[in-house]
Design a protein around this motif. Sequence first.
Motif, short mmCIF file in Angstrom:
data_model
loop_
_atom_site.label_atom_id
_atom_site.label_comp_id
_atom_site.label_asym_id
_atom_site.label_seq_id
_atom_site.Cartn_x
_atom_site.Cartn_y
_atom_site.Cartn_z
N GLU A 153 0.80 -1.22 0.00
CA GLU A 153 0.00 0.00 0.00
C GLU A 153 0.85 1.28 0.00
OE1 GLU A 153 -2.54 -3.03 2.37
OE2 GLU A 153 -0.43 -2.67 1.87
N ARG B 235 2.59 0.90 5.12
CA ARG B 235 1.45 -0.02 5.19
C ARG B 235 1.65 -1.12 4.16
NH1 ARG B 235 -3.55 -0.58 7.25
NH2 ARG B 235 -5.22 -1.48 5.97
N THR C 70 -0.10 -4.85 4.26
CA THR C 70 -0.91 -5.79 5.05
C THR C 70 -0.94 -7.19 4.44
OG1 THR C 70 -2.88 -5.03 3.87
CG2 THR C 70 -2.37 -3.98 5.99
N CYS D 67 1.15 -11.75 6.04
CA CYS D 67 1.50 -11.04 7.26
C CYS D 67 1.42 -9.53 7.05
CB CYS D 67 2.91 -11.41 7.72
SG CYS D 67 3.04 -13.08 8.42
N ASP D 68 1.15 -8.83 8.12
CA ASP D 68 1.14 -7.37 8.12
C ASP D 68 2.51 -6.90 8.61
OD1 ASP D 68 0.79 -4.67 8.45
OD2 ASP D 68 -1.11 -4.83 9.54
N SER E 170 3.54 -3.71 8.23
CA SER E 170 3.50 -2.25 8.30
C SER E 170 4.42 -1.76 9.41
CB SER E 170 2.07 -1.77 8.56
OG SER E 170 1.19 -2.23 7.55
#
Length: 826
Positions: free
Chosen positions: A638, A672, A674, A704-705, A707
Motif C-alpha cells: 500500500e 502499510r 498488510t 502477514c502485516d 506495516s
Amino acid sequence: MSQVFVRRLLLSAAVIAFAVPAAAQDAPATAASTQPEADDTAPDDAIIVTARRREEQSQDIPLAISVVGGEQLDNTGAFNVGRLQQLTPTVQYYSSNPRNTSLSIRGIGAPFGLTNDGFEQGVGIYVDDIYYSRVASATFDFLDVAQIEVLRGPQGTLYGKNTTAGAINIQTNQPSFTPEGRIEATIGNLGFKQVKAALSGPLSDNVAARLALSGTSRRGTLFNVATGTYINEQDNIGLRGQVLWQAGDTLDLTLSGDYSTQNPECCGTVYVRTGATQRPLYRQYEALAAAQGYAPPSRDPFDRLTDVDADLSARNEIGGVGLRAVWDLGDGTLTSATAWRFWDWGPANDRDFTGLPITTRSQNPSQQNQYTQELRYNYSAGNVDAVLGLFGFHQTVRTQGTESLGSAASRWLLNPGNVQVGSSGCATPTTLACDPTVLDGVVAYNDIRLDNTSAALFGQVSWEVTPGLTLQPGVRLNWDKKNGLYERLVFDGADNPVLFRDAQGIPITNPRTVARRDALTPQRIEPSFSDWNFSYDFTASYQIAPEVLGYATYARSFKTGGINLNGVPNDSQGNPLIAVGAIRPETVDHYEAGLKTELPGRLGVFNLAAFRTDVGDYQALVNAGQVSTTRGYLANAEKVRTQGLEADITVQPSDRFRAYANAAYTDAKYVRFTGAPCPPELSGGGSGTPVAAPGTPGNSPASCDISGQRIAGVSKWSLSYGAEANVPVNLLGQPGEVYLGFDGNFRSRFSSNPSPSAYTWIDGYSLANFRLGFRTDEGANLFVWVRNAFDEEFFELLSVAPGSTGLIAGQPGDPRTFGLTLAHNF
C-alpha cells in the motif's frame, strides 16, 4: 556504531595523519583537478558533470549528486557497480547472481529478491546517453570510464527512461585527435589478475578512434567439497570501440560498440544457521538432515565450505552498438542517441542450498534484445536553459527454463502425515514422503516471454528569474505497454504430463499427482499491461552567497505497472489467479531540500541534502515459500516511505593532501503492507486458526502485516571516507611522488529478507582499504594495495531456503585481499 568500527577508523586516520605533516610542507596554493573542464571560465578544480544533459559545474546544479572519477575508481579497485557502493553510501547493491541483482538508491528502486522480468528498474543506468535496461550490466567491469555521476531522486524529466529513485550516468573516455593510451596490470592473492588497456588517436584529419579492453579473473572464495573446486570466482572480459567523425564544424557522429562476457562457476552459498519455523519439528531442517544422514561440511560460514551438488553457472553476455549524433545549432544542441543492445544469460543454480539431491537442476536462460532512440534538444540563451526530449524503447525477452527434482526431494518436501520421518524413520513405504519415486525425476519446462514498448516526451526549463533565483519546472508524458507469457509444463519421472484435469475435464485427485503438482505446479498465463502517465517536478534554487547554493524540489513521479512472469498462485481448482497477473504503477511524491557550499579559499566543498519520498502501490516481491510453485511474484504494497539526511565533504588544501567523507542516514520502511509474505518463523505450518506463535509448530497465517517494518537491504547509517597524502621524490632518476591512500566504508545492520526476520538480519560491518605507491610525472604509477585490510567477516546476503525448513544460507563477503598494480598513461 560499534567500538570495533571506531577503533579501526581511528587507526586508519592515524596512518594517514602520520603522512600529512610532510605532505603539507611544500604545498602549492591551488588544488589539482583530474576532471575535464566545461569551458575556459571554469575554475581549474571544478568538477564538470552532465547530470542535466549539459556541461555544468557540479556545485552549480540544484541536485543531489555524487561524482566519482575514473582515477578514483582505479585507485580504490571499484571496477563495477557492486564496488561503487563502497564509495557512494546512498547506493544499495545486492547480487545472488547477475540476473538476480538489485540496485537501489535511498532504499528504493527494485524489490529485494529474485528478479522478475515484468517490472521496471527504479534506477536507470546510462552509458554515454545509452540506456541499459538490464541490471545484470551492473555486474560487469567498467570499461574505460572517465567519470560516474550518481543522481539521487526522480530524474524522469531529464532522462529517456523514467527513473523514480535516481540514475547512474557513466561517461567513458572519448576518441581523441591527440594520440594517447593507458595500460594497467594487476596481480593479487586468490589468483587475482586484471588487465586494462586503452588506445586512442586520429585516423584522419576528421576521424578519431578509441579502443579499450579489460579482463578480470580470480579464484573463487568458497570451496565446494562436492566437486573439489573453488566457486564464486571472477571471470570477466570486456571490449569497447568508438569512432568519432567530425562531419562538419557543427556535427559530430560517434559510432560505438561494446561486448562483455562472464563465465564463472557461480553462484553458491554456505550454511549459516537454522531458525525454527511452524512446520512440524520432524519436517524442519535438523530432523530432515538427520533422517538422511546429512550434515553440512561446516557450520561456521567463514570456513567458506559448501557442498552444493547441482551444476553452477553464471554465463552472462551483454553488448550492443550505438550511434550518437551531436549537432550544434547555435543557441542549442540537438542530440540523437540510437542503440541496439542484447543480453544473453545462461545460468545453473542449486536452489535447495544443500548437498542433497533435492532440486537437481534449476535454470532459466534468457535472451534479450532492446532498441532505444532518444532525441534531445538543449537550448541555452540569456537567463534560460531548457531540455526537450523524445524517447522510444522496445524490448523482447525470451526465457526457456528447466527445473528438476531428485531422489531426496520426496522426503524433504512432502508431508508424511502421521509418520515422523525425522525421528523414527519411514514406518511404511506407502507413505509418499518415504517413496523417492514420487518426486524423483519430476521436471518442469518454462516458456517465458516479454514484449515491452514505451515512449515518452519530456522536458525541463531552468529560468533565472532574478540574479541568484532560478525556477526549474519539468514535465513528462509516458506510455507503456507490456505483453507477456508464462507457461510451465510439468512431467513425472516417466515423462507423463502432470495435470490438474484429465482429457474429460475431471479433476485429478491421485495423491502422487497432487504431490507432484504441489512441488512443481503447471500453469499458463498471458498477463498484459498498458497505460499512459503524466508526471512533473519543480525546483527552486537560490544563490544565498557566492559559495552557497540552496534548493528545494518537489517531484510527482511514477514507475510504470508491471506483469508477473515467474508465475502466480493457483486457486484450489488449479486455476491461476489472473487478478495478480499485472501490478499497478507506483506513484511517487518526492520532497528534497539541500545546500551546496564551497569552503573558503576553495579548500573544498560541503553539501547537505534532506529528502522524503512517499511511494504508493510500491511494487514488492511476494513469495509463498514453496520450492518451485512460484519463484516469487510481484504485488503492490500500500505505501512505502524513505526519508533521510546526506552529507558530503571533500577537502583539498593542496596538491599534497585530499580527504573526503560521505554520510547517509536512511529511514526506509513499509508504512502499510498488510498482505506481505511472512518471514520464516511464521511460515510452513497448516492453514486455519489459531495461528501458532512464531517459530512454534502449528498453523501459519496466509500473509502477514509488516506495516512499520524496515525495507530489506537498507542500512540506517552508511558512511564512506578516505584520504590520500603524497610527497615529491626523485626515485631511480624519475621525478614523481610517493603517496599513501586510505578508503573505508561502514554500514549498519540491515534485513536480508523481503519481510524482516529474526534469522536474516546482517550485522553492520566496516571495511578498510589501503594503497601505497609511486607515480611519476610522466604518467607511470606503481602501487601495492590491501582491501578489507582487517579481514572483516561479513555477509553480503542471507537467503531463506525454500520449503520453510528453517535453513538460512549466505554469501560471505570477500576476505582480505592484496596485490600490486602497475599503470602507465602515455
